[in-house]
Design an enzyme around this catalytic site. Structure first.
Site, mmCIF file in Angstrom:
data_model
loop_
_atom_site.group_PDB
_atom_site.id
_atom_site.type_symbol
_atom_site.label_atom_id
_atom_site.label_comp_id
_atom_site.label_asym_id
_atom_site.label_seq_id
_atom_site.Cartn_x
_atom_site.Cartn_y
_atom_site.Cartn_z
ATOM 1 N N ASN A 210 0.946 -1.467 0.109
ATOM 2 C CA ASN A 210 -0.068 -0.165 -0.130
ATOM 3 C C ASN A 210 0.630 1.010 -0.212
ATOM 4 O O ASN A 210 0.626 1.669 -0.228
ATOM 5 C CB ASN A 210 -1.179 -0.087 1.244
ATOM 6 C CG ASN A 210 -2.412 -0.881 0.768
ATOM 7 O OD1 ASN A 210 -2.087 -1.087 -0.316
ATOM 8 N ND2 ASN A 210 -2.664 -1.092 1.840
ATOM 9 N N ALA A 254 -2.670 11.589 -11.842
ATOM 10 C CA ALA A 254 -2.268 12.831 -11.341
ATOM 11 C C ALA A 254 -4.092 13.141 -10.587
ATOM 12 O O ALA A 254 -5.484 12.664 -11.822
ATOM 13 C CB ALA A 254 -1.874 14.006 -11.813
ATOM 14 N N CYS A 262 -7.672 2.094 3.653
ATOM 15 C CA CYS A 262 -6.563 1.661 2.898
ATOM 16 C C CYS A 262 -5.572 2.580 3.314
ATOM 17 O O CYS A 262 -4.461 2.825 4.063
ATOM 18 C CB CYS A 262 -6.221 0.241 2.174
ATOM 19 S SG CYS A 262 -7.817 -0.682 2.799
ATOM 20 N N LYS A 265 -5.069 5.279 6.340
ATOM 21 C CA LYS A 265 -5.284 5.052 7.231
ATOM 22 C C LYS A 265 -3.621 4.158 7.281
ATOM 23 O O LYS A 265 -3.541 3.952 8.677
ATOM 24 C CB LYS A 265 -6.081 4.256 7.629
ATOM 25 C CG LYS A 265 -5.996 2.572 6.934
ATOM 26 C CD LYS A 265 -7.192 2.475 8.413
ATOM 27 C CE LYS A 265 -7.827 0.362 7.964
ATOM 28 N NZ LYS A 265 -6.386 -0.463 7.826
ATOM 29 N N ARG A 330 -14.501 6.644 3.333
ATOM 30 C CA ARG A 330 -13.166 6.980 4.118
ATOM 31 C C ARG A 330 -12.946 7.392 3.569
ATOM 32 O O ARG A 330 -11.998 7.646 2.908
ATOM 33 C CB ARG A 330 -13.451 5.779 4.826
ATOM 34 C CG ARG A 330 -14.753 4.968 5.160
ATOM 35 C CD ARG A 330 -13.976 3.675 6.628
ATOM 36 N NE ARG A 330 -14.568 2.675 4.972
ATOM 37 C CZ ARG A 330 -14.087 1.268 5.709
ATOM 38 N NH1 ARG A 330 -13.591 0.786 7.108
ATOM 39 N NH2 ARG A 330 -14.827 -0.157 5.131
HETATM 40 N N1 LIG Z 1 -11.735 -2.396 2.414
HETATM 41 C C1 LIG Z 1 -11.141 -3.048 1.748
HETATM 42 O O1 LIG Z 1 -10.556 -2.279 0.842
HETATM 43 C C2 LIG Z 1 -9.428 -3.545 2.305
HETATM 44 C C3 LIG Z 1 -8.670 -3.852 1.517
HETATM 45 C C4 LIG Z 1 -7.479 -4.893 2.020
HETATM 46 C C5 LIG Z 1 -7.923 -4.269 3.311
HETATM 47 N N2 LIG Z 1 -8.467 -4.331 3.843
HETATM 48 C C6 LIG Z 1 -8.413 -4.792 5.411
HETATM 49 O O2 LIG Z 1 -9.174 -5.431 6.071
HETATM 50 C C7 LIG Z 1 -9.836 -4.997 7.346
HETATM 51 C C8 LIG Z 1 -10.961 -4.722 7.520
HETATM 52 O O3 LIG Z 1 -12.018 -4.451 6.803
HETATM 53 P P1 LIG Z 1 -13.326 -3.260 5.817
HETATM 54 O O4 LIG Z 1 -12.987 -2.288 5.166
HETATM 55 O O5 LIG Z 1 -13.606 -4.726 5.462
HETATM 56 O O6 LIG Z 1 -13.876 -3.014 7.331
HETATM 57 P P2 LIG Z 1 -15.048 -2.877 7.499
HETATM 58 O O7 LIG Z 1 -15.435 -1.798 8.600
HETATM 59 O O8 LIG Z 1 -16.271 -2.677 6.523
HETATM 60 O O9 LIG Z 1 -15.680 -4.247 7.965
HETATM 61 C C9 LIG Z 1 -15.165 -4.521 9.741
HETATM 62 C C10 LIG Z 1 -16.816 -5.428 10.094
HETATM 63 O O10 LIG Z 1 -15.748 -5.973 11.532
HETATM 64 C C11 LIG Z 1 -17.506 -5.894 12.067
HETATM 65 N N3 LIG Z 1 -16.448 -6.057 13.169
HETATM 66 C C12 LIG Z 1 -16.363 -5.460 14.113
HETATM 67 N N4 LIG Z 1 -15.730 -6.037 15.708
HETATM 68 C C13 LIG Z 1 -16.464 -7.261 15.599
HETATM 69 C C14 LIG Z 1 -16.292 -8.538 16.597
HETATM 70 N N5 LIG Z 1 -15.812 -8.098 17.604
HETATM 71 N N6 LIG Z 1 -17.018 -8.765 16.105
HETATM 72 C C15 LIG Z 1 -17.676 -9.525 14.730
HETATM 73 N N7 LIG Z 1 -17.851 -8.531 13.849
HETATM 74 C C16 LIG Z 1 -16.994 -7.325 14.246
HETATM 75 C C17 LIG Z 1 -17.821 -4.436 12.073
HETATM 76 O O11 LIG Z 1 -19.193 -4.515 11.964
HETATM 77 C C18 LIG Z 1 -17.542 -4.353 10.442
HETATM 78 O O12 LIG Z 1 -19.157 -5.280 9.867
HETATM 79 C C19 LIG Z 1 -9.336 -4.206 7.260
HETATM 80 O O13 LIG Z 1 -8.259 -4.187 8.193
HETATM 81 C C20 LIG Z 1 -8.300 -3.576 6.426
HETATM 82 O O14 LIG Z 1 -7.649 -2.373 6.916
HETATM 83 C C21 LIG Z 1 -9.179 -3.585 3.766
#
Ligand SMILES: NC(=O)c1ccc[n+]([C@@H]2O[C@H](COP(=O)([O-])OP(=O)(O)OC[C@H]3O[C@@H](n4cnc5c(N)ncnc54)[C@H](O)[C@@H]3O)[C@@H](O)[C@H]2O)c1
Length: 452
Positions: A210, A254, A262, A265, A330
């Site tokens: 990233n 650009a 992602c 953060k 976000r």
């Molecule tokens: N969004 C992307 O494009 C992307 C790509 C690669 C990696 N990531 C990484 O993957 C991870 C998830 O990202 P995301 O965008 O899917 O997040 P998100 O916020 O869309 O989803 C996270 C989910 O987890 C749930 N959650 C939180 N605590 C919980 C618990 N204790 N029990 C059950 N459910 C719980 C939340 O309610 C939410 O629905 C992050 O670390 C992010 O950096 C995201």
């Protein structure tokens, strides 16, 4: 295999649906009851092209179920994926509390030795911390924890998951390796793209990937500002350098800055990781600074074109999502622009095909006391606007009816935050055009300024 995925966001839901599609039995768990309610009716709580059809067919086929009860859902699972959020803390650190809360719950509720897969993006050492928590389980069970960071792109997530460039698995345990290989083999049938490494290397690989992509974007944005100084069109430079195979055409556009859940953060988390071990990452510090400046570019450009005091003017915005193909807002550049316009007393008329509801939730309804209007038609939001700002390059904005736009707007200024348009075409239609790193004729801007 019986798989449990914890967290039904952009990553968890795609993971669950894709594993189910390959014939596994999957339970998706989320602590958000509203999300689970929607999912159980076959409705996706996130916008991702194609996801709802796969969600429904796998529920109907009996391969996918959803639950808000983690304790029940993990019983009998061969593999448990952790795909919860890792947002930024105020100091930039990745907040891993959601991961640790899940690890605690798993250590209590798992009744058989289980493979736990950390899919969330988390700092180096996180999988080891999860292992330590699980090692303290009351039954003395030997759980295995691996790191398996996710590289999908929102907007093309199903394709990325089904046809990954590579699958990174951090583990030095041979049994965990065997299971992960078996799990992912259907996704890499034409040639093996599963790469095994240490847990810490897997975690670092995700951040490094990233950081590198963000660097390419900020580099190009810096070149764009430099091109402006010399009246050079950065688009010509982009094509010129992209033709070099060592550089390539990807991620050298650009624009008005990168956003999303992602890059911003993860960059902040990396910088915090560096700080916590008393070192510095000066290149990445500059990448972050450039991106912040870039997000402010839209508002600054409006001021340069229309005058410092924008109070009472109306600005139309096309595109609110951080990129096309998603409803994710976000860290979106649109929000930086909206915040500045609201503070400056500007009336905003905005359109996005998918993300408007999320913006309405973010700013409150009626949105910002009526100062921010969210329209359902891209042309309707142009009525009496003093400028149009293109923030997200949805396909439907690529070839608009410039003649109609010109008749609707009060002043003909088009700020192209994604360099989507041919300046000559736009100018021929009677607009003053300003792109990122594409100089604009001053004679055209002069009449746009307010007297005084
Ligand atoms: N969004 C992307 O494009 C992307 C790509 C690669 C990696 N990531 C990484 O993957 C991870 C998830 O990202 P995301 O965008 O899917 O997040 P998100 O916020 O869309 O989803 C996270 C989910 O987890 C749930 N959650 C939180 N605590 C919980 C618990 N204790 N029990 C059950 N459910 C719980 C939340 O309610 C939410 O629905 C992050 O670390 C992010 O950096 C995201």
């Amino acid at each position: 295999m019986h798989i449990c995925v914890i967290g039904c966001g952009y990553v968890g839901l795609v993971t669950g649906v894709c594993f189910a599609e390959m014939g596994n039995r999957v339970t998706c768990v989320d602590s958000n009851a509203e999300r689970i309610g929607l999912l159980s009716e076959g409705i996706s709580p996130i916008f991702e092209p194609g996801i709802e059809a796969l969600l429904r067919s796998n529920i109907t086929g009996g391969r996918l179920s959803v639950s808000s009860a983690l304790a029940d859902a993990v019983q009998g699972a061969d593999v448990v994926f952790i795909a919860v959020g890792t947002p930024s803390e105020p100091d930039g650190a990745a907040d891993t509390s959601q991961i640790m809360a899940v690890a605690q719950a798993l250590s209590v509720h798992l009744s058989l030795p289980t493979l736990i897969v950390c899919k969330s993006t988390a700092p180096v050492g996180t999988a080891c911390r999860v292992q330590s928590i699980l090692d303290q389980n009351p039954g003395g069970l030997q759980h295995r924890v691996v790191s398996n960071p996710e590289f999908l792109k929102e907007g093309d997530a199903l394709n990325d998951f089904m046809r990954p460039d590579r699958i990174i698995v951090g583990t030095e345990d041979s049994e965990a390796r065997r299971v992960m290989h078996q799990l992912y083999t259907p996704f890499v049938r034409n040639h093996d793209r599963i790469m095994f490494m240490s847990r810490r290397a897997a975690e670092m690989t995700k951040y490094a990937a990233n950081a590198f992509l963000a660097t390419k974007i900020s580099f190009m944005n810096e070149m764009a500002a430099f091109c402006d100084e010399f009246a050079v069109d950065v688009e010509q430079v982009r094509k010129g350098i992209g033709a070099d195979q060592r550089i390539g055409h990807h991620f050298i556009y650009a624009g008005c800055g990168y956003g999303g859940s992602c890059f911003p953060k993860d960059l902040r988390a990396l910088l915090h990781m560096a700080e916590s071990c008393d070192t510095r990452l000066p290149i990445l510090e500059a990448v972050e600074t450039r991106n912040q400046e870039q997000k402010a570019w839209l508002f600054r450009s409006l001021q340069q074109s229309l005058g410092q005091d924008l109070r009472g003017l109306t600005v139309a915005i096309w595109g609110l999502a951080f990129k096309p193909g998603t409803d994710d807002i976000r860290d979106a550049p649109s929000r930086v622009l909206i915040d500045s316009l609201l503070a400056a007393g500007v009336r905003i008329q905005a359109f996005d095909p998918i993300a408007a509801d999320n913006i309405a939730r973010c700013y409150g309804a009626p949105v910002a006391n009526g100062q921010l209007q969210l329209g359902e038609d891209p042309y309707a939001v142009l009525r009496n606007a003093d400028a149009l700002v293109l923030v997200t390059e949805w396909k439907q904005f690529r070839q608009p009816d410039f003649a109609l736009m010109r008749t609707l707007m009060r002043r003909p200024l088009l700020l192209d935050g994604r360099n989507q348009y041919d300046p000559q075409v736009v100018e021929r239609a009677g607009f003053a055009y300003k792109g990122v790193g594409r100089s604009i004729s001053r004679t055209q801007l002069a009449p746009l300024r307010r007297a005084g």
